[in-house]
Write a protein that holds these residues in place. Structure first.
Motif, mmCIF file in Angstrom:
data_model
loop_
_atom_site.group_PDB
_atom_site.id
_atom_site.type_symbol
_atom_site.label_atom_id
_atom_site.label_comp_id
_atom_site.label_asym_id
_atom_site.label_seq_id
_atom_site.Cartn_x
_atom_site.Cartn_y
_atom_site.Cartn_z
ATOM 1 N N MET A 90 0.899 -1.182 0.000
ATOM 2 C CA MET A 90 0.000 0.000 0.000
ATOM 3 C C MET A 90 0.924 1.214 0.000
ATOM 4 N N SER A 91 1.380 1.595 -1.215
ATOM 5 C CA SER A 91 2.501 2.539 -1.331
ATOM 6 C C SER A 91 2.223 3.870 -0.665
ATOM 7 N N TYR A 92 0.998 4.418 -0.841
ATOM 8 C CA TYR A 92 0.778 5.763 -0.298
ATOM 9 C C TYR A 92 0.757 5.724 1.230
ATOM 10 N N ASN A 116 2.430 3.423 3.070
ATOM 11 C CA ASN A 116 3.823 3.201 3.459
ATOM 12 C C ASN A 116 4.631 4.495 3.391
ATOM 13 N N ALA A 117 4.350 5.321 2.365
ATOM 14 C CA ALA A 117 5.051 6.607 2.251
ATOM 15 C C ALA A 117 4.715 7.502 3.430
ATOM 16 N N GLU A 118 3.421 7.579 3.777
ATOM 17 C CA GLU A 118 3.006 8.433 4.897
ATOM 18 C C GLU A 118 3.586 7.894 6.221
ATOM 19 N N LEU A 119 3.591 6.565 6.356
ATOM 20 C CA LEU A 119 4.077 5.960 7.595
ATOM 21 C C LEU A 119 5.562 6.250 7.788
ATOM 22 N N ASN A 120 6.351 6.135 6.720
ATOM 23 C CA ASN A 120 7.776 6.448 6.813
ATOM 24 C C ASN A 120 8.008 7.922 7.115
ATOM 25 N N THR A 121 7.182 8.798 6.502
ATOM 26 C CA THR A 121 7.299 10.238 6.781
ATOM 27 C C THR A 121 6.995 10.536 8.244
ATOM 28 N N LEU A 122 5.962 9.876 8.804
ATOM 29 C CA LEU A 122 5.605 10.108 10.202
ATOM 30 C C LEU A 122 6.685 9.581 11.151
ATOM 31 N N ILE A 159 18.578 12.326 14.529
ATOM 32 C CA ILE A 159 18.670 12.729 13.125
ATOM 33 C C ILE A 159 18.978 11.544 12.211
ATOM 34 N N ASP A 160 19.872 10.657 12.642
ATOM 35 C CA ASP A 160 20.248 9.531 11.775
ATOM 36 C C ASP A 160 19.040 8.639 11.495
ATOM 37 N N SER A 161 18.281 8.330 12.545
ATOM 38 C CA SER A 161 17.093 7.495 12.350
ATOM 39 C C SER A 161 16.063 8.209 11.482
ATOM 40 N N ALA A 162 15.902 9.496 11.726
ATOM 41 C CA ALA A 162 14.946 10.270 10.932
ATOM 42 C C ALA A 162 15.317 10.240 9.457
ATOM 43 N N GLU A 163 16.615 10.349 9.182
ATOM 44 C CA GLU A 163 17.073 10.376 7.788
ATOM 45 C C GLU A 163 16.731 9.075 7.064
ATOM 46 N N VAL A 164 16.884 7.951 7.751
ATOM 47 C CA VAL A 164 16.577 6.645 7.142
ATOM 48 C C VAL A 164 15.113 6.600 6.699
ATOM 49 N N TYR A 165 14.215 7.007 7.602
ATOM 50 C CA TYR A 165 12.793 6.926 7.265
ATOM 51 C C TYR A 165 12.400 7.929 6.200
ATOM 52 N N PHE A 166 12.977 9.149 6.248
ATOM 53 C CA PHE A 166 12.649 10.126 5.217
ATOM 54 C C PHE A 166 13.125 9.664 3.851
ATOM 55 N N GLU A 167 14.290 9.044 3.802
ATOM 56 C CA GLU A 167 14.786 8.541 2.513
ATOM 57 C C GLU A 167 13.895 7.412 1.993
ATOM 58 N N ASN A 168 13.414 6.554 2.900
ATOM 59 C CA ASN A 168 12.455 5.524 2.470
ATOM 60 C C ASN A 168 11.210 6.166 1.869
ATOM 61 N N ALA A 169 10.731 7.213 2.534
ATOM 62 C CA ALA A 169 9.504 7.875 2.081
ATOM 63 C C ALA A 169 9.684 8.487 0.701
ATOM 64 N N VAL A 170 10.792 9.220 0.505
ATOM 65 C CA VAL A 170 10.985 9.895 -0.788
ATOM 66 C C VAL A 170 11.235 8.880 -1.899
ATOM 67 N N ASN A 171 11.849 7.761 -1.576
ATOM 68 C CA ASN A 171 12.040 6.717 -2.584
ATOM 69 C C ASN A 171 10.695 6.167 -3.050
ATOM 70 N N ILE A 172 9.769 5.978 -2.092
ATOM 71 C CA ILE A 172 8.442 5.446 -2.455
ATOM 72 C C ILE A 172 7.686 6.458 -3.319
ATOM 73 N N ASN A 228 8.809 8.901 -5.148
ATOM 74 C CA ASN A 228 9.434 9.063 -6.466
ATOM 75 C C ASN A 228 9.146 7.875 -7.365
ATOM 76 N N ARG A 229 9.139 6.694 -6.739
ATOM 77 C CA ARG A 229 8.882 5.470 -7.521
ATOM 78 C C ARG A 229 7.462 5.430 -8.058
ATOM 79 N N ASP A 230 6.502 5.831 -7.215
ATOM 80 C CA ASP A 230 5.078 5.707 -7.583
ATOM 81 C C ASP A 230 4.423 7.039 -7.933
ATOM 82 N N SER A 231 5.216 8.126 -8.031
ATOM 83 C CA SER A 231 4.705 9.452 -8.412
ATOM 84 C C SER A 231 3.525 9.867 -7.544
ATOM 85 N N LEU A 232 3.717 9.815 -6.236
ATOM 86 C CA LEU A 232 2.658 10.188 -5.288
ATOM 87 C C LEU A 232 2.780 11.680 -4.985
ATOM 88 N N GLU A 233 1.811 12.465 -5.478
ATOM 89 C CA GLU A 233 1.932 13.930 -5.424
ATOM 90 C C GLU A 233 1.772 14.483 -4.009
#
Length: 736
Positions: A185-187, A189-195, A206-219, A221-226
Motif C-alpha cells: 500500500m505505497s501511499y 507506506n510513504a506516509e508511515l515512513n514520513t511520520l 537525526i540519523d534514524s529520521a534520515e533513514v525513514y525520510f529517505e524511504n519515504a521519498v524513494n516510495i 518518487n517510484r510511484d509518483s505520489l503527489e
C-alpha cells in the motif's frame, strides 16, 4: 491543513445487500455508483447533485439506511476535499446516525474515522478527534478486523505529531507497522515512513529520521505520489536543514515545490468546484423544496376538487355548503389582502427609515469631516510655519514628526469618508487636464517623511514614450498611488520602492498606461492575498509595529472599478510585492510644447521675486481664531497685507469700504454663510476674486460654491505650497 487518511467505503458490500423492490435497488445502486464516478473525476458539482438525488430516492422507502449512510458519507468526503469542513461534519454526523440505524459495525468504524479527521484538524479540539479514532480501534479489535486498525493508528500518530506530542505517537506508528507488514500500500507506506521520520526528528535522532525520510521519498518518487511527495520532501528538507546539510535541504525543497506545483491545478480546480458546488446544491435544494410544495399544492387542489364533486351530487344542502365555503374563502382573501397591505405599508416605512438613517449617516460623516479638519488645519498650518522658523532648527525632527502625525490622521479621516462616499455611490470620475510627471513627483514628495523614517530608496521610472499631458481624474489617480506607494513604504525597511509607468497601447486620442508599485519588503502570504482587499483587514507582520485602518487597498480596488480597471498582485513572502493596474486616459492635445507646459504647471511658474513685488491686500473671513492666525501668518510670509473679518456680514461691509485684491472666505460660519456673503458681495462687486475655504468634502458643495460666485476652492487643512499657488493664480491676473 494536513490531509489524513480517509475511509471512504465506496460500494463496499453492495452485493450483500438485498432489497424488497428490485427496481428501487437498481436505481439506488446506479445513483451511488454514478456519484462515486463523478467524485473520482473531481466533478464535485455533479457528484454532489447525484448524492442528493440518492438521498431523495432512499428517503421514500423505509429501511434504506445503508444507502443513506453512503450518500451522506460521500457528501462529507466531497466537502472535506473542498475545504468546507462545516458541511463535511454535518454529513458525517448524519452518516453516523444511519450507520447505527443499519446496525453495521463496518459503517460505524468508517464514520468514526472520518469524524476523527474533522475534529483532529482543529488544534483546540483535536482530543475529540483522537476519541473518535479510539472508537474505531476498540470496535475493530472487538471484531478482530486488523485491516480497519491501520487508518486510526496512523491518524492518531499524525495528530499527536501535529500538536507537538511526538512521544505519544510512537506506539501508534508501531501498531500500524505490525498490521501492514509486507502489504503493498505505497501511499500508506510513504506516509508511515514520513511520520516515523517526523517522530525521530522531534526526538533529535537525526540519523534514524534520515533513514525513514529517505524511504519515504524513494516510495513517492517510484510511484509518483503527489500529495505524499510534497509532505515527505517538506519534512525531509527540515531534517536536512537541522543537520546542517543546507545544499541537500535546498534540493529537497525544490522537490517539494515540484510536487506542490503538480497538485496546484487540482487544488485550483477544487476551489472552483467548491464555489460552483455550493451554489448549485443550494439552487437544487431550493428547486426541490419548490417542487415538493407545488406537488403538495396540486394534491390539495385535487382533494378539494373531489370533495366538490361529491358535494355537487347532493342537492340544496350541498349548494348551501358550497356557498358558505366560497364566502369563507372570500373572507379569508380579504383578510389576506388587508394583511398584505399592512405589510407593504410597514415595508415602505422601514425603507423610508433606512433611507433616513443613511442620510443621517452621510450628514454625520460630513459634520465629522468638518469638525476634525478644522483643528487639523491649525495643527498642520502652525507646524508648517514653525518648520520654516530658523530659530527652531533644534526642534526640526520633532516638528516633522508632529506634521507627519497630523497628515497621517488626516489621511485616516479621508479614507473613512472615501469608503462612506463610495458605498453611497457618490464618487464619479471627472476629466481634467494634468501633468503625469508632476503628479507623481508631488506624491513622492508628500511621502518623503515615511521614506526617510524607514530608510528606503524611491525609484520613479516613467517610459519616454508615455505622454505627459493627459485628461482624466488626477485626484482619484493620486489617491490610488498614495495608498499603494504609502503601503510599500510602510511595509519595507531599508529597501527599495519602484514606481513605474509604461505605455500599453496608444491611439491619436487615447493612451492606455500600466502603473506598477513594487517593493522588496516583507511580501504578502498567499493565504492573505485576497483578504487584504477586504475592508478593515490587513496583514500583521511580527517585525513591524504598524497599525492602520485597513482601508487603503479596498479603496484602491473600488476606485479602479470606477476606471473600469482592476488591481493585480504578485507577491512572495519575505521577497516583496508588485501591485499593477491599467487605466486609459485621453491625450491633452491643446497643451503647448513640453518645456512650456512644464513651466506652466510647476511652482516655478511664479517668479521668486514676484511675492516681494506684490503689495496685495487680502481679506481673511473666518470665525475661528486659530484659523485666522494661521492663514494670516502664512500670507504675511509672502509680504501680503492682511485684514480679518469675523463673520460674513463684517466681510460684506469691509469689501464695500476697503480696497482688497482678494477675499479668502470660510464657507461655514455663524450668521450668514460664506456662500451667502459672496452673493451679497457680487451684488456690488463682480471682479474681486473670492476663494472658498472649507473643511467639508469638496464634491458635496462644489457646484453650490461656484453658483454662489466664488472663483476657486481651498480645502482645509491644505499644503502650504498649493495654498500659495491658488492665491497667486487668482491675484496675478489683477496685478499683472
Amino acid at each position: 491543513m494536513t490531509k489524513k487518511i480517509l475511509i471512504l467505503g465506496f460500494l463496499a458490500n453492495l452485493a450483500s445487500l438485498s432489497l424488497d423492490a428490485q427496481v428501487s435497488k437498481d436505481s439506488l445502486e446506479n445513483l451511488l455508483e454514478t456519484s462515486i464516478q463523478y467524485f473520482d473525476n473531481y466533478n464535485y458539482h455533479k457528484g454532489i447533485q447525484c448524492s442528493m438525488n440518492l438521498i431523495g430516492l432512499a428517503e421514500k422507502e423505509a429501511g434504506q439506511n445503508y444507502y443513506l449512510y453512503h450518500a451522506h458519507n460521500n457528501l462529507g468526503t466531497a466537502y472535506e476535499e473542498l475545504r468546507d469542513t462545516t458541511r463535511a461534519k454535518s454529513h458525517y454526523i448524519k452518516s453516523l446516525k444511519f450507520a447505527a440505524a443499519a446496525d453495521n459495525d463496518t459503517l460505524l468504524m468508517w464514520s468514526y474515522n472520518n469524524l476523527g479527521n474533522i475534529y483532529s484538524e482543529a488544534s483546540d479540539n483535536y482530543q475529540k478527534g483522537i476519541d473518535y479514532y479510539n472508537r474505531v480501534i476498540d470496535l475493530a479489535t472487538k471484531l478482530d478486523n486488523k485491516e480497519e486498525l491501520i487508518a486510526p493508528n496512523i491518524n492518531i500518530a499524525w495528530t499527536y505529531l501535529d500538536n507537538d506530542q511526538a512521544s505519544k505517537a510512537k506506539t501508534y506508528l508501531d501498531n500500524a507497522t505490525k498490521i501492514l507488514k509486507n502489504q503493498e500500500m505505497s501511499y500508506i507506506n510513504a506516509e508511515l515512513n514520513t511520520l516515523y521520520g517526523r517522530y525521530f526528528l522531534a526526538s533529535n535522532e537525526i540519523d534514524s529520521a534520515e533513514v525513514y525520510f529517505e524511504n519515504a521519498v524513494n516510495i513517492v518518487n517510484r510511484d509518483s505520489l503527489e500529495y505524499e511527495g510534497a509532505e515527505a520532501y517538506k519534512w525531509y528538507a527540515e531534517m536536512l536543514f537541522k543537520a546542517g546539510n543546507y545544499q541537500e535541504a535546498y534540493n529537497a525543497l525544490k522537490q517539494q515545490n515540484f510536487y506542490d506545483s503538480k497538485t496546484f491545478e487540482h487544488i485550483k480546480t477544487t476551489q472552483i468546484q467548491a464555489a460552483n458546488a455550493r451554489f448549485d446544491v443550494n439552487e437544487y435544494q431550493k428547486n426541490l423544496e419548490i417542487a415538493r410544495k407545488e406537488k403538495e399544492y396540486q394534491q390539495k387542489i385535487i382533494d378539494k376538487s373531489n370533495e366538490k364533486l361529491i358535494l355537487l351530487i347532493v342537492a340544496a344542502i350541498v349548494l348551501s355548503i358550497i356557498l358558505i365555503f366560497l364566502y369563507k374563502i372570500n373572507s379569508s382573501r380579504r383578510v389576506l389582502i388587508s394583511e398584505l397591505q399592512e405589510k407593504n405599508l410597514e415595508l415602505q416605512k422601514s425603507k423610508e427609515a433606512t433611507e433616513r438613517l443613511s442620510n443621517l449617516k452621510t450628514q454625520f460623516f460630513s459634520t465629522v469631516s468638518h469638525e476634525l479638519r478644522t483643528p487639523l488645519y491649525g495643527v498642520i498650518g502652525l507646524t508648517s510655519l514653525l518648520l520654516e522658523d530658523k530659530h527652531l532648527k533644534s526642534h526640526q525632527d520633532d516638528l516633522k514628526s508632529l506634521k507627519f502625525s497630523a497628515d497621517y490622521l488626516l489621511a485616516l479621516i479621508n479614507d473613512v469618508l472615501q469608503i462612506n462616499k463610495m458605498e453611497s455611490k457618490e464618487v464619479k470620475i471627472e476629466n481634467n487636464p494634468f501633468h503625469l510627471g508632476d503628479l507623481l513627483h508631488s506624491i513622492t514628495n508628500t511621502l518623503e517623511f515615511t521614506r526617510i523614517q524607514n530608510r528606503n530608496k524611491m525609484h520613479l521610472e516613467i517610459d519616454e514614450v508615455v505622454p505627459q499631458y493627459l485628461i482624466g481624474d488626477s485626484v482619484r489617480l493620486s489617491q490610488i498611488m498614495v495608498n499603494l506607494m504609502g503601503n510599500a513604504l510602510k511595509f519595507t525597511e531599508r529597501g527599495n520602492i519602484w514606481v513605474r509607468v509604461k505605455r500599453v497601447e496608444e491611439t491619436s486620442e487615447e493612451c492606455k498606461l500600466q502603473f506598477e508599485v513594487e517593493d522588496d519588503g516583507i511580501g504578502i502570504p498567499q493565504s492573505k492575498q485576497k483578504e487584504i482587499f477586504e475592508e478593515f483587514s490587513q496583514i500583521k507582520p511580527t517585525n513591524y509595529n504598524y497599525q492602520g485602518t485597513g482601508l487603503g487597498l479596498p479603496i484602491v480596488k473600488k476606485m479602479l472599478k470606477l476606471f473600469e480597471s482592476d488591481i493585480h498582485l504578485n507577491s512572495i513572502e519575505n521577497k516583496g510585492s508588485n501591485f499593477s493596474f491599467e487605466i486609459c486616459f485621453q491625450i491633452d492635445k491643446e497643451k503647448l510644447d513640453l518645456s512650456k507646459a512644464e513651466t506652466e504647471n510647476t511652482n516655478s511658474s511664479i517668479p521668486e521675486d514676484m511675492p516681494k513685488d506684490l503689495q496685495s491686500r487680502i481679506l481673511i473671513v473666518d470665525d475661528n481664531r486659530i484659523n485666522q492666525i494661521v492663514t494670516k501668518r502664512i500670507l504675511e510670509q509672502k509680504k501680503f497685507d492682511c485684514e480679518i473679518a469675523q463673520d460674513g456680514n463684517e466681510a460684506v461691509e469691509k469689501v464695500k469700504d476697503g480696497n482688497f485684491d482678494l477675499v479668502l472666505m470660510d464657507v461655514n460660519m455663524p450668521g450668514i454663510s460664506g456662500m451667502e456673503a459672496t452673493r451679497k458681495i457680487r451684488e456690488f462687486n463682480i471682479e474681486i476674486p473670492v476663494i472658498a475655504l472649507t473643511a467639508v468634502e469638496v464634491e458635496e458643495i462644489r457646484e453650490e460654491i461656484h453658483n454662489a460666485g466664488m472663483n476657486d476652492i481651498i480645502i482645509k487643512p491644505y499644503d502650504t505650497q498649493q495654498f500659495y499657488q491658488v492665491v497667486y493664480r487668482n491675484i496675478m491676473p489683477i496685478v499683472l
